[in-house]
Design a protein around this motif. Structure first.
Motif, PDB file in Angstrom:
ATOM      1  N   SER A 169       0.846  -1.201   0.000  1.00 45.03           N
ATOM      2  CA  SER A 169       0.000   0.000   0.000  1.00 45.03           C
ATOM      3  C   SER A 169       0.881   1.252   0.000  1.00 45.03           C
ATOM      4  O   SER A 169       0.639   2.206  -0.741  1.00 45.03           O
ATOM      5  CB  SER A 169      -0.925  -0.027   1.219  1.00 45.03           C
ATOM      6  OG  SER A 169      -1.330   1.259   1.583  1.00 45.03           O
ATOM      7  N   ASN A 170       1.926   1.224   0.826  1.00 40.57           N
ATOM      8  CA  ASN A 170       2.841   2.367   0.893  1.00 40.57           C
ATOM      9  C   ASN A 170       3.694   2.474  -0.366  1.00 40.57           C
ATOM     10  O   ASN A 170       3.925   3.571  -0.868  1.00 40.57           O
ATOM     11  CB  ASN A 170       3.728   2.264   2.142  1.00 40.57           C
ATOM     12  CG  ASN A 170       2.980   2.749   3.375  1.00 40.57           C
ATOM     13  OD1 ASN A 170       2.864   3.940   3.610  1.00 40.57           O
ATOM     14  ND2 ASN A 170       2.400   1.828   4.140  1.00 40.57           N
ATOM     15  N   LYS A 171       4.122   1.311  -0.874  1.00 40.46           N
ATOM     16  CA  LYS A 171       4.975   1.332  -2.076  1.00 40.46           C
ATOM     17  C   LYS A 171       4.230   1.938  -3.272  1.00 40.46           C
ATOM     18  O   LYS A 171       4.769   2.750  -4.006  1.00 40.46           O
ATOM     19  CB  LYS A 171       5.420  -0.100  -2.404  1.00 40.46           C
ATOM     20  CG  LYS A 171       6.256  -0.214  -3.654  1.00 40.46           C
ATOM     21  CD  LYS A 171       6.787  -1.616  -3.851  1.00 40.46           C
ATOM     22  CE  LYS A 171       7.419  -1.755  -5.243  1.00 40.46           C
ATOM     23  NZ  LYS A 171       7.768  -3.134  -5.557  1.00 40.46           N
ATOM     24  N   TYR A 172       2.953   1.553  -3.430  1.00 37.29           N
ATOM     25  CA  TYR A 172       2.207   2.018  -4.610  1.00 37.29           C
ATOM     26  C   TYR A 172       1.343   3.246  -4.312  1.00 37.29           C
ATOM     27  O   TYR A 172       0.674   3.755  -5.206  1.00 37.29           O
ATOM     28  CB  TYR A 172       1.333   0.875  -5.162  1.00 37.29           C
ATOM     29  CG  TYR A 172       2.171  -0.153  -5.887  1.00 37.29           C
ATOM     30  CD1 TYR A 172       2.482  -0.001  -7.235  1.00 37.29           C
ATOM     31  CD2 TYR A 172       2.699  -1.239  -5.210  1.00 37.29           C
ATOM     32  CE1 TYR A 172       3.282  -0.917  -7.900  1.00 37.29           C
ATOM     33  CE2 TYR A 172       3.505  -2.171  -5.863  1.00 37.29           C
ATOM     34  CZ  TYR A 172       3.788  -1.996  -7.212  1.00 37.29           C
ATOM     35  OH  TYR A 172       4.584  -2.895  -7.861  1.00 37.29           O
ATOM     36  N   GLY A 173       1.345   3.679  -3.037  1.00 37.57           N
ATOM     37  CA  GLY A 173       0.554   4.869  -2.689  1.00 37.57           C
ATOM     38  C   GLY A 173      -0.939   4.630  -2.858  1.00 37.57           C
ATOM     39  O   GLY A 173      -1.678   5.516  -3.281  1.00 37.57           O
ATOM     40  N   ILE A 174      -1.392   3.406  -2.535  1.00 36.97           N
ATOM     41  CA  ILE A 174      -2.827   3.099  -2.682  1.00 36.97           C
ATOM     42  C   ILE A 174      -3.403   2.777  -1.298  1.00 36.97           C
ATOM     43  O   ILE A 174      -2.985   1.817  -0.655  1.00 36.97           O
ATOM     44  CB  ILE A 174      -3.036   1.939  -3.672  1.00 36.97           C
ATOM     45  CG1 ILE A 174      -2.525   2.423  -5.038  1.00 36.97           C
ATOM     46  CG2 ILE A 174      -4.505   1.528  -3.732  1.00 36.97           C
ATOM     47  CD1 ILE A 174      -2.561   1.437  -6.130  1.00 36.97           C
ATOM     48  N   PRO A 175      -4.325   3.616  -0.816  1.00 35.46           N
ATOM     49  CA  PRO A 175      -4.821   3.446   0.551  1.00 35.46           C
ATOM     50  C   PRO A 175      -5.759   2.249   0.710  1.00 35.46           C
ATOM     51  O   PRO A 175      -6.183   1.637  -0.269  1.00 35.46           O
ATOM     52  CB  PRO A 175      -5.556   4.752   0.821  1.00 35.46           C
ATOM     53  CG  PRO A 175      -5.944   5.261  -0.512  1.00 35.46           C
ATOM     54  CD  PRO A 175      -4.939   4.763  -1.497  1.00 35.46           C
ATOM     55  N   ILE A 176      -6.029   1.959   1.985  1.00 35.32           N
ATOM     56  CA  ILE A 176      -6.806   0.754   2.314  1.00 35.32           C
ATOM     57  C   ILE A 176      -8.047   1.153   3.112  1.00 35.32           C
ATOM     58  O   ILE A 176      -7.963   1.969   4.031  1.00 35.32           O
ATOM     59  CB  ILE A 176      -5.958  -0.201   3.190  1.00 35.32           C
ATOM     60  CG1 ILE A 176      -4.685  -0.642   2.454  1.00 35.32           C
ATOM     61  CG2 ILE A 176      -6.774  -1.418   3.639  1.00 35.32           C
ATOM     62  CD1 ILE A 176      -3.696  -1.414   3.315  1.00 35.32           C
TER      63      ILE A 176
END
Ligand code: PLP
Length: 421
Positions: free
Chosen positions: A195-202
């Motif tokens: 999530s942090n690597k791709y900047g996609i939140p959860i």
């Protein structure tokens, strides 16, 4: 008959159709049918007398506040209570991070309202919670699905899905609905890292986390995300500033009829939620929030949840035991460590949606698994069974009926095969 309205519905309503499965499941409310279909808690465990006392006390002592308009964020003592409880799981939130909603279903809808433009993709587990798909279909969402196995979301398959660029991921880490599976700790960490690597939140939806029957509670994604960000030097604060929105509810631990859930999020995200909720309903009923707070404060809640866990664990064991005895070879199922559901896989050629009317004739019901898939052509040989709502004797009888039907299907196939041989 067509009315003037029929030509005036917005485009988004085209994705809001009633499903055939829902129509069929309406039949299952017949009193002679043993239904494992709903996601209903055991009604005999609702603390009715305590709610009655709490309602009287709320009206006697705080009647003018309870019956007045209130803040959109929700009743402050309840928000503080939620912060205290989730701190047990390592979530360091304060009331400014919490907004009360009309069940977590409203939170899912508000997430759609806040985040989704038509055509935006949401990464979902396969299978996933049907109510989330219904909420986001109305915002014309598209989906990217990643399968689950016994340890929850297959994080080894996540990276290629993230490269497609979903707006956010929707994950049910504890006793998943419908799978009954729990995301392992190592996969939670991998998920947060990606999530942090791709900047996609959860969006972490956790209605069942408190209903663990065995084993140790695993740290929620929202807490692991804060750990990760701190260790990576991304965020020095312990308060929630990370990539996860966490959803909770009183529906499974107190009573779904109260319609009380909550969103926990970074403060600036809560501010956006507040604006979105104002347009929807101004605020959640003051009276029910105050009533629920009266019920759960003072230690009663822990005691009550212990009792729910005891009863559901017993029912899960009864269902698993009955399935061992009555289900034919070739069927397999999950063994959930908590929650309300288990997930069954039957031999590949049996279509559980097509079998449902026959099951209803045999006075037993389930939800066909395809209902929980973005692509309804998948999961055709699966079904979700609920073990919290039926009484022990009904579990035994219902599973026997279902087992008999599956055996008859298998024998029928055998007859068909030999007839054609
Ligand atoms: C995964 C999940 N999320 C959200 C909900 C909605 O719950 P409620 O709106 O009653 O809080 C449910 C209900 O079954 C659920 O299973």
């Amino acid at each position: 008959m067509a009315t003037l309205w029929s030509s005036r519905y917005a485009q988004r309503t085209q994705r809001m159709g009633r499903s055939m499965i829902r129509e069929l499941l309406e039949l299952t409310t017949r009193p002679d049918i043993i239904s494992f279909a709903g996601g209903l808690p055991a009604p005999e465990l609702f603390p009715v007398a305590r709610c009655q006392e709490a309602a009287c006390r709320t009206l006697t002592e705080h009647g003018s506040t309870a019956l007045q308009y209130g803040p959109t964020e929700g009743f402050l003592p309840l928000r503080q209570f939620i912060c205290d409880r989730i701190s047990r799981y390592g979530i360091a939130a304060n009331p400014a991070n919490v907004m009360i909603t009309n069940g977590s279903q409203q939170a899912l809808d508000l997430i759609g309202k806040l985040l989704l433009n038509p055509g935006d993709r949401v990464l979902v587990e396969e299978p996933t919670y049907l109510g989330a798909l219904q909420a986001w279909n109305a915002y014309q969402a598209e989906y990217v699905s990643v399968p689950i196995d016994d340890d929850g979301l297959r994080t080894d398959l996540l990276e290629s899905a993230l490269r497609i660029g979903p707006k956010f991921m929707y994950v049910l880490p504890n006793f998943q609905n419908p799978g009954g599976t729990t995301l392992s700790e190592s996969r939670r960490k991998a998920l947060v890292r990606l999530s942090n690597k791709y900047g996609i939140p959860i969006v972490e939806d956790d209605p069942y986390g408190a209903l663990r029957f065995e084993g140790e509670h695993i740290r929620p994604l929202v807490a692991l995300d804060v750990d990760y960000q701190r260790s990576a030097g991304l965020n020095g604060h312990s308060f929630m500033e990370g990539n996860v929105i966490y959803l909770g509810t009183l529906s499974k631990t107190l009573a779904p009829g109260l319609r009380l859930g909550w969103v926990v999020a970074p403060f600036d995200v809560v501010e956006q939620f507040v604006m979105a909720k104002q347009g929807a309903d101004l605020h959640t009923s003051n009276f029910t929030q105050m009533l629920a707070y009266e019920v759960i404060k003072d230690g009663f809640f822990d005691e009550h949840i212990r009792e729910i866990r005891r009863v559901y664990r017993e029912r899960r064991d009864l269902m698993l035991d009955a399935m061992e005895r009555y289900f034919p070879e070739g069927c397999s199922w999950t063994r959930p460590a908590g929650g309300l559901f288990l997930w069954v896989r039957v031999p590949g050629w049996i279509d559980t949606a097509a079998m449902l009317p026959e099951a209803v004739e045999h006075c037993v019901a389930y939800v066909p698994g395809s209902a929980f898939y973005v692509n309804p052509l998948r999961g055709c040989n699966t079904m979700r069974l609920n073990f919290s709502n039926a009484r022990p004797d009904q579990i035994e009888t219902g599973i026997r009926r279902l087992g008999d039907l599956l055996k008859a299907k298998l024998a029928g196939q055998h007859t068909e095969v030999t007839a054609h041989a």
